[in-house]
Structures are given as C-alpha cells and as structure tokens.
Scaffold this active site. Sequence first.
Site, PDB file in Angstrom:
ATOM      1  N   CYS A 134       0.887  -1.122  -0.023  1.00 24.58           N
ATOM      2  CA  CYS A 134       0.036  -0.230  -0.043  1.00 24.58           C
ATOM      3  C   CYS A 134       0.866   1.540  -0.123  1.00 24.58           C
ATOM      4  O   CYS A 134       0.368   2.444  -0.162  1.00 24.58           O
ATOM      5  CB  CYS A 134      -0.860  -0.055   1.213  1.00 24.58           C
ATOM      6  SG  CYS A 134      -2.091  -1.505   1.231  1.00 24.58           S
ATOM      7  N   HIS A 156      -3.078   7.317   3.283  1.00 20.85           N
ATOM      8  CA  HIS A 156      -3.492   5.772   2.726  1.00 20.85           C
ATOM      9  C   HIS A 156      -4.721   5.554   3.387  1.00 20.85           C
ATOM     10  O   HIS A 156      -4.973   5.840   4.431  1.00 20.85           O
ATOM     11  CB  HIS A 156      -2.445   4.753   3.061  1.00 20.85           C
ATOM     12  CG  HIS A 156      -2.844   3.243   3.064  1.00 20.85           C
ATOM     13  ND1 HIS A 156      -3.660   3.144   1.747  1.00 20.85           N
ATOM     14  CD2 HIS A 156      -2.882   2.287   3.586  1.00 20.85           C
ATOM     15  CE1 HIS A 156      -3.800   1.778   1.698  1.00 20.85           C
ATOM     16  NE2 HIS A 156      -3.444   1.192   2.798  1.00 20.85           N
ATOM     17  N   ASN A 183     -10.214   0.155   1.066  1.00 22.98           N
ATOM     18  CA  ASN A 183      -8.642   0.256   0.910  1.00 22.98           C
ATOM     19  C   ASN A 183      -8.157  -0.318  -0.590  1.00 22.98           C
ATOM     20  O   ASN A 183      -8.438  -1.536  -0.733  1.00 22.98           O
ATOM     21  CB  ASN A 183      -7.947  -0.605   1.886  1.00 22.98           C
ATOM     22  CG  ASN A 183      -6.537  -0.965   1.972  1.00 22.98           C
ATOM     23  OD1 ASN A 183      -6.060  -0.324   0.930  1.00 22.98           O
ATOM     24  ND2 ASN A 183      -5.905  -1.428   2.727  1.00 22.98           N
TER      25      ASN A 183
HETATM   26  N1  COA Z   1     -18.455  -7.986  10.466  1.00 21.16           N
HETATM   27  C1  COA Z   1     -19.016  -8.421  11.821  1.00 21.16           C
HETATM   28  N2  COA Z   1     -18.169  -8.848  12.729  1.00 21.16           N
HETATM   29  C2  COA Z   1     -16.854  -8.697  12.420  1.00 21.16           C
HETATM   30  C3  COA Z   1     -16.298  -8.435  10.870  1.00 21.16           C
HETATM   31  C4  COA Z   1     -17.165  -8.169   9.997  1.00 21.16           C
HETATM   32  N3  COA Z   1     -16.827  -7.849   8.899  1.00 21.16           N
HETATM   33  N4  COA Z   1     -15.045  -8.684  11.197  1.00 21.16           N
HETATM   34  C5  COA Z   1     -14.619  -9.089  12.470  1.00 21.16           C
HETATM   35  N5  COA Z   1     -15.697  -9.096  13.335  1.00 21.16           N
HETATM   36  C6  COA Z   1     -15.751  -9.387  14.665  1.00 21.16           C
HETATM   37  C7  COA Z   1     -14.720 -10.307  14.946  1.00 21.16           C
HETATM   38  O1  COA Z   1     -14.623 -11.632  14.842  1.00 21.16           O
HETATM   39  C8  COA Z   1     -14.631  -9.915  16.608  1.00 21.16           C
HETATM   40  O2  COA Z   1     -15.494 -10.660  16.986  1.00 21.16           O
HETATM   41  P1  COA Z   1     -15.436 -11.621  18.448  1.00 21.16           P
HETATM   42  O3  COA Z   1     -15.104 -10.208  19.498  1.00 21.16           O
HETATM   43  O4  COA Z   1     -16.639 -12.395  18.834  1.00 21.16           O
HETATM   44  O5  COA Z   1     -14.196 -12.342  18.261  1.00 21.16           O
HETATM   45  C9  COA Z   1     -15.037  -8.758  16.471  1.00 21.16           C
HETATM   46  O6  COA Z   1     -15.920  -8.415  15.401  1.00 21.16           O
HETATM   47  C10 COA Z   1     -14.182  -7.386  16.845  1.00 21.16           C
HETATM   48  O7  COA Z   1     -13.066  -7.771  16.184  1.00 21.16           O
HETATM   49  P2  COA Z   1     -11.620  -6.799  16.248  1.00 21.16           P
HETATM   50  O8  COA Z   1     -10.703  -7.403  15.301  1.00 21.16           O
HETATM   51  O9  COA Z   1     -11.351  -6.510  17.587  1.00 21.16           O
HETATM   52  O10 COA Z   1     -12.170  -5.600  15.664  1.00 21.16           O
HETATM   53  P3  COA Z   1     -11.473  -4.311  15.409  1.00 21.16           P
HETATM   54  O11 COA Z   1     -12.236  -3.030  16.261  1.00 21.16           O
HETATM   55  O12 COA Z   1     -10.030  -4.365  15.618  1.00 21.16           O
HETATM   56  O13 COA Z   1     -11.421  -3.830  13.744  1.00 21.16           O
HETATM   57  C11 COA Z   1     -10.599  -4.095  11.701  1.00 21.16           C
HETATM   58  C12 COA Z   1     -11.145  -4.656  13.010  1.00 21.16           C
HETATM   59  C13 COA Z   1      -9.831  -5.163  10.717  1.00 21.16           C
HETATM   60  C14 COA Z   1     -11.477  -3.185  11.223  1.00 21.16           C
HETATM   61  C15 COA Z   1      -9.117  -3.251  12.273  1.00 21.16           C
HETATM   62  O14 COA Z   1      -8.404  -4.203  13.174  1.00 21.16           O
HETATM   63  C16 COA Z   1      -8.316  -2.757  11.173  1.00 21.16           C
HETATM   64  O15 COA Z   1      -8.722  -1.847  10.495  1.00 21.16           O
HETATM   65  N6  COA Z   1      -7.058  -3.156  11.056  1.00 21.16           N
HETATM   66  C17 COA Z   1      -6.063  -2.512   9.945  1.00 21.16           C
HETATM   67  C18 COA Z   1      -6.336  -3.185   8.872  1.00 21.16           C
HETATM   68  C19 COA Z   1      -5.641  -2.665   7.748  1.00 21.16           C
HETATM   69  O16 COA Z   1      -5.723  -1.317   7.530  1.00 21.16           O
HETATM   70  N7  COA Z   1      -5.140  -3.490   6.743  1.00 21.16           N
HETATM   71  C20 COA Z   1      -4.525  -2.912   5.673  1.00 21.16           C
HETATM   72  C21 COA Z   1      -3.217  -2.407   6.100  1.00 21.16           C
HETATM   73  S1  COA Z   1      -2.557  -1.662   4.445  1.00 21.16           S
END
Ligand code: COA
Length: 375
Positions: free
Chosen positions: A126, A302, A332
Amino acid sequence: MGAVIIGCGKALPDREVANDDLQALVDTNDEWISSRTGIFTRHIAVAESGLTLAAAAAAAALGLDQRDTLKPAAQGWSAQPIDPSSIDLVLFATVTPDVVVPSCAALVKRMLGLDRAVAMDINAACTGFIYGLTVAESMLAASQSAPGASSRTRCRRALVIGCDRLSRVTDWNDRNTCVLFGDGAGAAVVEWSDEKPGIRASYLRNDDDEKNALTCANFIEAPQPFSPVGVDPAACEDASLSGVDALLGIDEAVAAGGMRQVIRMDGRSIFKFASNAMTHAVEEVLERSGLTLDDIDCVIPHQANERIIKFAAKKLGLDLDAFQLSIANTGNTSSASVPMALADAYCTGRVKEGDNVVLVAFGGGLTSGAVLFQV
Ligand code: COA
C-alpha cells in the site's frame, strides 16, 4: 528546484458494492463495517482489468481527451495537456499485476503511446505510490546533474501509477478482510522544475513483518517435470514453495482448507503498526524539510481505515479537517489509495498553488513512508 506534480487522475470500476451487499457472503452488517472502518461502498472490477483502470487514470493525469475511452470513467486534473511523448519514465506500483512480463508499466506505455519512456513495476504494497514517487524524484534529480547530461539524456517527466485489484486476492469467505478492500487506479505526472521546490522531502521505511501480520502468497505455478531423480514428464510435484509457506506461516491455514493465494491479516496488530508508522513518517518528512505541522495545509493518507487516520491525527495533534478522506466509497485500494485521494484533493480544489501537502502510507512488508511537496 525540484519535482513538481503537474497532473493527477483516478479511475474506479463501474460496479459499486455496498456494505449491505456483503451480507450475502459473510456474517456482517453495514453498522459494523461503517463504524469500524468508515467504509460504505467499494468498487469491484468485474469488466475492467488493472491495465484499463491504470491507463484511464494515467490518461486523466496527462489531461488527454478521453472521449474514445469512455470506460472506465476517470477524473483528473492537469496544469496543461501533457504530450504523451514527453514522458521519460513510467513507474507502476501494484501488488496485483495483470501480467508479469512485460511489466504493467510497459503495457501502459504501449496503450498511451508514451514512446520514449522507460518503464518498470514496483511492489511496496500500500506504500507503493510513495515509493514510486520517491524513486521518480530521485531519478529526475540525479539525471539533471549527471556527468555529460544533455537535453536528450535528462529525465524531465515521470508518470507514477498506483493500481490494484485486491478483489483478485481477497478471501470472500473471510469477514475479517473482505469488507475492507476495493479496486481502483490513480496516477500522477511529475516534472523537474528549475524554479519551484515541488517535492521537499521524502522518507521510506521497511520493518520486518516477523509475525506475518499481512501476507499474500500469490504465486502462479506452471507444472514442472523435474523430480529429484531426473527428468520425468509425469512428475509435476513442486515442493519448492513449502519453504515459502513456512516463511509466511500459511501452512496451517491451507491445511484447514483455506486458499494459499489470498490476503491474510492480523487486523489488530496492523492497526497498531499503521497508526504509529503514519505518525512517525509525517514527523520524519517534517524534520527533513525543516517545516513544522503549522506549515502543512493538507495531509493525504493511505485510505485503509478512517479510525487509523483519526488515531494518527490525534497523535500528531492535527485537526481531522487537515486530512483528505476518500475512503467512504473506495475501501482500501492498496497502491491506488494515495494517488486516488491525491486526485480527489486536486479535482475538488482542496489543494491550491503554494500549499504544503504530505502524502503518507503504510502497508504489507511492512512498508511505510511519506512525501512532503509544495503544490
Ligand atoms: N462483521 C462483523 N463482525 C466482524 C467482522 C465483520 N466484517 N470482522 C470481524 N468481526 C468481529 C470479530 O470476529 C470480533 O468478534 P469476537 O469479538 O466475537 O471475536 C469482533 O468483530 C471484533 O473484532 P476486532 O478485530 O477487535 O475488531 P477491530 O475493532 O479491531 O476492527 C479491523 C477490525 C480489521 C477493522 C481493524 O483491526 C483494522 O482496520 N485493522 C487494520 C487493517 C488494515 O488497515 N489493513 C490494511 C493495511 S494496508
């Protein structure tokens, strides 16, 4: 003097996929996706290739008349129409190249008639566009003062493209990742100027992703007939990638029935890395340029997650209004994310002549970086 942006453009696929549409694939909902990421819709390439998206974005950046290329629809800004034969260098940042030989850059060169350009692809995930812009600026600067430099040998104009079709490497059964990504292309033309400062500082970094927080082993393998005991037309086993799988930690996922060639991500650790990397990269380019946050008119980050941008804004002590936010209808888009947001900032008049702008990104690798330039 320096490398000045004289054009930029973006192109998105026609098909727009809303958060609600994803409920047909995985257990998710609009409220979860929009509140956790700031994403409402993303564009998925069904009819378009990466190359057609990239060529449309590049044509918009060059200010070319696009009546003949109605699809994909593109938007752009350019200081003046730019003669395609004046482009000396094409850099194409991508993690999802349509082809590997020739390079995607070489094919865009053919599609747009960039006759004299040298062309190559770059993979820095990215952060690819930031890497591309920095390589272009270095090549432009070096060629001005190279021994024996002449108007024939100097590199004056570069086209830098960021384009990805992450939908090709997305596991559409994994709700942790599939709601985040989209497809698109963005491009910018940079020109060496003897008067304007243009790019004032850049910073590139690569931290080892030792815990494999963000990987995609997208190999295309041709069956090969060389067994350990010699040439055997029936032997098509290729064990050579098992070491790569071990390196990327994907053995278990594949053994559990997952696909080998999709994006795998530990969202929480990437979130933490991203917010720190963004803040650090902005501070680095400020220090390298001798400017302070007060001198910055716009930050173009980004577009991975609006919450990451908010977190970085808070850490830097900057108002969120200072940031270009384009994520709501793109998701993204990896290498395309920064140049598409850049095109949004120019096309909407958000950045104006004389403004100081910071581009900043992070991604797999783990790469990160920033470019500070004056419009
Ligand atoms: N819909 C509903 N629930 C979802 C879900 C979705 N699409 N994806 C995950 N969950 C659930 C998980 O399973 C978890 O459930 P649990 O508590 O029962 O295990 C819960 O939601 C919380 O998950 P968590 O990982 O804590 O969420 P978060 O607040 O950290 O958000 C992301 C998840 C992926 C949005 C966040 O971590 C993120 O943006 N990370 C960076 C990703 C990124 O930018 N990547 C590219 C880099 S170039």
